[in-house]
Design a protein around this motif. Structure first.
Motif, PDB file in Angstrom:
ATOM      1  N   LEU A  25      94.475  -0.730  10.066  1.00 46.43           N
ATOM      2  CA  LEU A  25      93.194  -0.866  10.752  1.00 46.43           C
ATOM      3  C   LEU A  25      92.472  -2.135  10.320  1.00 46.43           C
ATOM      4  O   LEU A  25      92.408  -2.450   9.150  1.00 46.43           O
ATOM      5  N   PRO A  26      91.858  -2.867  11.273  1.00 42.40           N
ATOM      6  CA  PRO A  26      91.074  -4.041  10.914  1.00 42.40           C
ATOM      7  C   PRO A  26      89.884  -3.635  10.052  1.00 42.40           C
ATOM      8  O   PRO A  26      89.306  -2.572  10.240  1.00 42.40           O
ATOM      9  N   THR A  27      89.526  -4.492   9.150  1.00 43.93           N
ATOM     10  CA  THR A  27      88.439  -4.212   8.209  1.00 43.93           C
ATOM     11  C   THR A  27      87.120  -3.965   8.932  1.00 43.93           C
ATOM     12  O   THR A  27      86.750  -4.671   9.853  1.00 43.93           O
ATOM     13  N   GLY A  28      86.400  -2.923   8.498  1.00 42.91           N
ATOM     14  CA  GLY A  28      85.058  -2.671   8.989  1.00 42.91           C
ATOM     15  C   GLY A  28      84.940  -1.701  10.141  1.00 42.91           C
ATOM     16  O   GLY A  28      83.845  -1.239  10.448  1.00 42.91           O
ATOM     17  N   ILE A  29      86.046  -1.363  10.795  1.00 47.20           N
ATOM     18  CA  ILE A  29      85.964  -0.540  11.994  1.00 47.20           C
ATOM     19  C   ILE A  29      85.423   0.849  11.696  1.00 47.20           C
ATOM     20  O   ILE A  29      84.665   1.406  12.463  1.00 47.20           O
ATOM     21  N   LEU A  30      85.824   1.426  10.582  1.00 47.26           N
ATOM     22  CA  LEU A  30      85.404   2.790  10.273  1.00 47.26           C
ATOM     23  C   LEU A  30      84.238   2.844   9.296  1.00 47.26           C
ATOM     24  O   LEU A  30      83.898   3.915   8.811  1.00 47.26           O
ATOM     25  N   ASP A  31      83.639   1.716   9.009  1.00 48.25           N
ATOM     26  CA  ASP A  31      82.501   1.694   8.095  1.00 48.25           C
ATOM     27  C   ASP A  31      81.392   2.608   8.608  1.00 48.25           C
ATOM     28  O   ASP A  31      81.078   2.639   9.796  1.00 48.25           O
ATOM     29  N   GLY A  32      80.790   3.352   7.705  1.00 49.16           N
ATOM     30  CA  GLY A  32      79.696   4.222   8.075  1.00 49.16           C
ATOM     31  C   GLY A  32      80.103   5.637   8.419  1.00 49.16           C
ATOM     32  O   GLY A  32      79.272   6.529   8.494  1.00 49.16           O
ATOM     33  N   LEU A  33      81.414   5.859   8.641  1.00 44.83           N
ATOM     34  CA  LEU A  33      81.861   7.207   8.988  1.00 44.83           C
ATOM     35  C   LEU A  33      82.028   8.095   7.771  1.00 44.83           C
ATOM     36  O   LEU A  33      81.987   9.310   7.882  1.00 44.83           O
ATOM     37  N   GLY A  34      82.268   7.478   6.612  1.00 51.11           N
ATOM     38  CA  GLY A  34      82.648   8.282   5.465  1.00 51.11           C
ATOM     39  C   GLY A  34      81.650   8.333   4.337  1.00 51.11           C
ATOM     40  O   GLY A  34      82.024   8.567   3.193  1.00 51.11           O
ATOM     41  N   ALA A  35      80.370   8.173   4.633  1.00 49.45           N
ATOM     42  CA  ALA A  35      79.367   8.157   3.568  1.00 49.45           C
ATOM     43  C   ALA A  35      79.382   9.438   2.747  1.00 49.45           C
ATOM     44  O   ALA A  35      79.137   9.421   1.543  1.00 49.45           O
ATOM     45  N   ASN A  36      79.673  10.561   3.399  1.00 50.65           N
ATOM     46  CA  ASN A  36      79.658  11.842   2.694  1.00 50.65           C
ATOM     47  C   ASN A  36      81.057  12.393   2.424  1.00 50.65           C
ATOM     48  O   ASN A  36      81.199  13.550   2.049  1.00 50.65           O
ATOM     49  N   LEU A  37      82.066  11.565   2.625  1.00 51.67           N
ATOM     50  CA  LEU A  37      83.444  11.993   2.398  1.00 51.67           C
ATOM     51  C   LEU A  37      83.915  11.584   1.009  1.00 51.67           C
ATOM     52  O   LEU A  37      83.461  10.575   0.455  1.00 51.67           O
ATOM     53  N   SER A  38      84.881  12.324   0.486  1.00 48.65           N
ATOM     54  CA  SER A  38      85.486  11.943  -0.788  1.00 48.65           C
ATOM     55  C   SER A  38      86.461  10.802  -0.548  1.00 48.65           C
ATOM     56  O   SER A  38      86.845  10.506   0.589  1.00 48.65           O
ATOM     57  N   SER A  39      86.901  10.140  -1.617  1.00 48.87           N
ATOM     58  CA  SER A  39      87.858   9.040  -1.477  1.00 48.87           C
ATOM     59  C   SER A  39      89.171   9.532  -0.877  1.00 48.87           C
ATOM     60  O   SER A  39      89.808   8.829  -0.083  1.00 48.87           O
ATOM     61  N   THR A  40      89.580  10.756  -1.227  1.00 43.51           N
ATOM     62  CA  THR A  40      90.805  11.331  -0.668  1.00 43.51           C
ATOM     63  C   THR A  40      90.669  11.529   0.832  1.00 43.51           C
ATOM     64  O   THR A  40      91.589  11.232   1.610  1.00 43.51           O
ATOM     65  N   GLN A  41      89.511  12.008   1.254  1.00 45.83           N
ATOM     66  CA  GLN A  41      89.283  12.213   2.682  1.00 45.83           C
ATOM     67  C   GLN A  41      89.255  10.881   3.430  1.00 45.83           C
ATOM     68  O   GLN A  41      89.772  10.777   4.536  1.00 45.83           O
ATOM     69  N   ARG A  42      88.659   9.880   2.823  1.00 46.25           N
ATOM     70  CA  ARG A  42      88.588   8.570   3.468  1.00 46.25           C
ATOM     71  C   ARG A  42      89.976   7.989   3.709  1.00 46.25           C
ATOM     72  O   ARG A  42      90.274   7.460   4.785  1.00 46.25           O
ATOM     73  N   LEU A  43      90.818   8.081   2.694  1.00 47.07           N
ATOM     74  CA  LEU A  43      92.186   7.581   2.837  1.00 47.07           C
ATOM     75  C   LEU A  43      92.940   8.362   3.904  1.00 47.07           C
ATOM     76  O   LEU A  43      93.716   7.793   4.679  1.00 47.07           O
ATOM     77  N   ALA A  44      92.732   9.673   3.938  1.00 44.88           N
ATOM     78  CA  ALA A  44      93.390  10.507   4.941  1.00 44.88           C
ATOM     79  C   ALA A  44      92.965  10.103   6.346  1.00 44.88           C
ATOM     80  O   ALA A  44      93.791  10.010   7.266  1.00 44.88           O
ATOM     81  N   VAL A  45      91.669   9.848   6.531  1.00 46.54           N
ATOM     82  CA  VAL A  45      91.158   9.449   7.840  1.00 46.54           C
ATOM     83  C   VAL A  45      91.753   8.112   8.267  1.00 46.54           C
ATOM     84  O   VAL A  45      92.162   7.940   9.421  1.00 46.54           O
ATOM     85  N   GLN A  46      91.800   7.151   7.354  1.00 50.00           N
ATOM     86  CA  GLN A  46      92.379   5.846   7.677  1.00 50.00           C
ATOM     87  C   GLN A  46      93.792   5.994   8.214  1.00 50.00           C
ATOM     88  O   GLN A  46      94.169   5.395   9.231  1.00 50.00           O
ATOM     89  N   SER A  47      94.584   6.786   7.507  1.00 46.08           N
ATOM     90  CA  SER A  47      95.976   6.967   7.903  1.00 46.08           C
ATOM     91  C   SER A  47      96.085   7.687   9.244  1.00 46.08           C
ATOM     92  O   SER A  47      96.842   7.274  10.132  1.00 46.08           O
ATOM     93  N   MET A  48      95.320   8.775   9.415  1.00 44.88           N
ATOM     94  CA  MET A  48      95.418   9.561  10.641  1.00 44.88           C
ATOM     95  C   MET A  48      94.974   8.764  11.862  1.00 44.88           C
ATOM     96  O   MET A  48      95.600   8.829  12.928  1.00 44.88           O
ATOM     97  N   VAL A  49      93.896   7.991  11.718  1.00 42.48           N
ATOM     98  CA  VAL A  49      93.385   7.230  12.849  1.00 42.48           C
ATOM     99  C   VAL A  49      94.358   6.125  13.260  1.00 42.48           C
ATOM    100  O   VAL A  49      94.664   5.947  14.446  1.00 42.48           O
TER     101      VAL A  49
END
Length: 308
Positions: A25-49
């Protein structure tokens, strides 16, 4: 069958920038979506998207390539060869008008730009038609393509039709591609006509990293006569963990792909209109049941499957 930058990190700017390249994913596209997510969840979202978008992009590429095999004007005089029984000639085959199902007509309308872009990227193209001698004929097209980013892709499209009414009985698409992040991909899709007029579709994508580890994306869908889809499958990651995938395509061609990581307790939903170069991404924290946010990816053509 979706275009450019669906890519943003859910982590802090510096961490997100480094991870985005790996996730596709290009840098910055998902910024702001994971403010309340854990680091594990953020990585999972990046991969799934990234995996959802790149897979649906490939599905659109396969649709566009199939459309080229039915385009009597595309490079007919240069490359068309006729094999098999009968007195068929190149000119006769070039004038053949294969009627589209409603769904194929819709794709030709919505996906015109996508098809035109694919045409522009085709470097080598061959097409053959064979009379099978059993009331069917098979059209096979082989094409090699490249895009603006320098990535290459090879495809073989094979479609078998009923000779009497040109109904598509069976279709296969095989794609091989190399990504800039070192991931090689082999994707296959098979479409088979059922007795009730629907199509059973099987899609499989195997991604291989430079270290030899693989991720497998696989799903089965049913396509109704009106072009709507319903289906489900899995993504088996490089580490062996598995996430679930559900796919719904409505009558106007809009596809929603939902991936759920039960271990990380996070859900990502990607919605993309047919033929569009943008997609909407929504994320839900399943721990709290709260939406983590929504964003729009303006161009999905440059999204690559995650290497993480």
């Amino acid at each position: 069958m979706l275009r450019k930058s669906l890519m943003t990190s859910l982590l802090a700017a510096t961490v997100g920038a480094s991870l985005a390249g790996c996730s596709g994913l290009p840098t910055g596209i998902l910024d702001g979506l994971g403010a309340n997510l854990s680091s594990t969840q953020r990585l999972a979202v990046q991969s799934m998207v990234s995996d959802s978008i790149s897979s649906m992009q490939s599905d659109m590429d396969m649709d566009a390539s199939a459309a080229l095999t039915e385009d009597a004007t595309f490079r007919t005089t240069q490359s068309l060869e006729i094999e098999g029984k009968g007195e068929a000639s190149a000119s006769a085959t070039a004038s053949l008008k294969i009627p589209f199902l409603d769904r194929e007509k819709r794709f030709m309308e919505h996906g015109k730009k996508h098809i035109d872009d694919l045409k522009a990227g085709v470097r080598n193209y061959t097409k053959t038609q064979v009379d099978n001698g059993d009331g069917t004929f098979t059209v096979t097209a082989t094409m090699e393509m490249s895009n603006k980013g320098g990535r290459t892709m090879k495809q073989v499209i094979e479609r078998t039709y009923q000779t009497s009414d040109k109904t598509l009985i069976h279709g296969k698409a095989h794609m091989e591609a190399e990504q800039r992040n070192g991931v090689s991909i082999v994707r296959d899709r098979e479409r088979t006509l059922q007795a009730d007029g629907s199509y059973q579709i099987h899609f499989k994508s195997v991604l291989t990293r430079k270290d030899g580890k693989q991720r497998t994306i696989e799903w089965n869908t049913v396509e109704a006569a009106d072009g709507t889809w319903t289906g489900s499958g899995t993504i088996q990651r490089f580490d062996g963990s598995v996430v679930t995938v559900t796919i719904v395509r409505n009558a106007d061609g809009t596809t929603t792909t939902t991936t759920v990581d039960t271990k990380a307790k996070v859900e990502a939903e990607v919605t993309q209109p047919e033929g569009s170069t943008s997609a909407t991404v929504g994320v839900t924290d399943q721990t709290s049941g709260q939406a983590a946010g929504e964003t729009t990816v303006s161009d999905t053509t440059q999204v690559e499957a995650s290497a993480e």
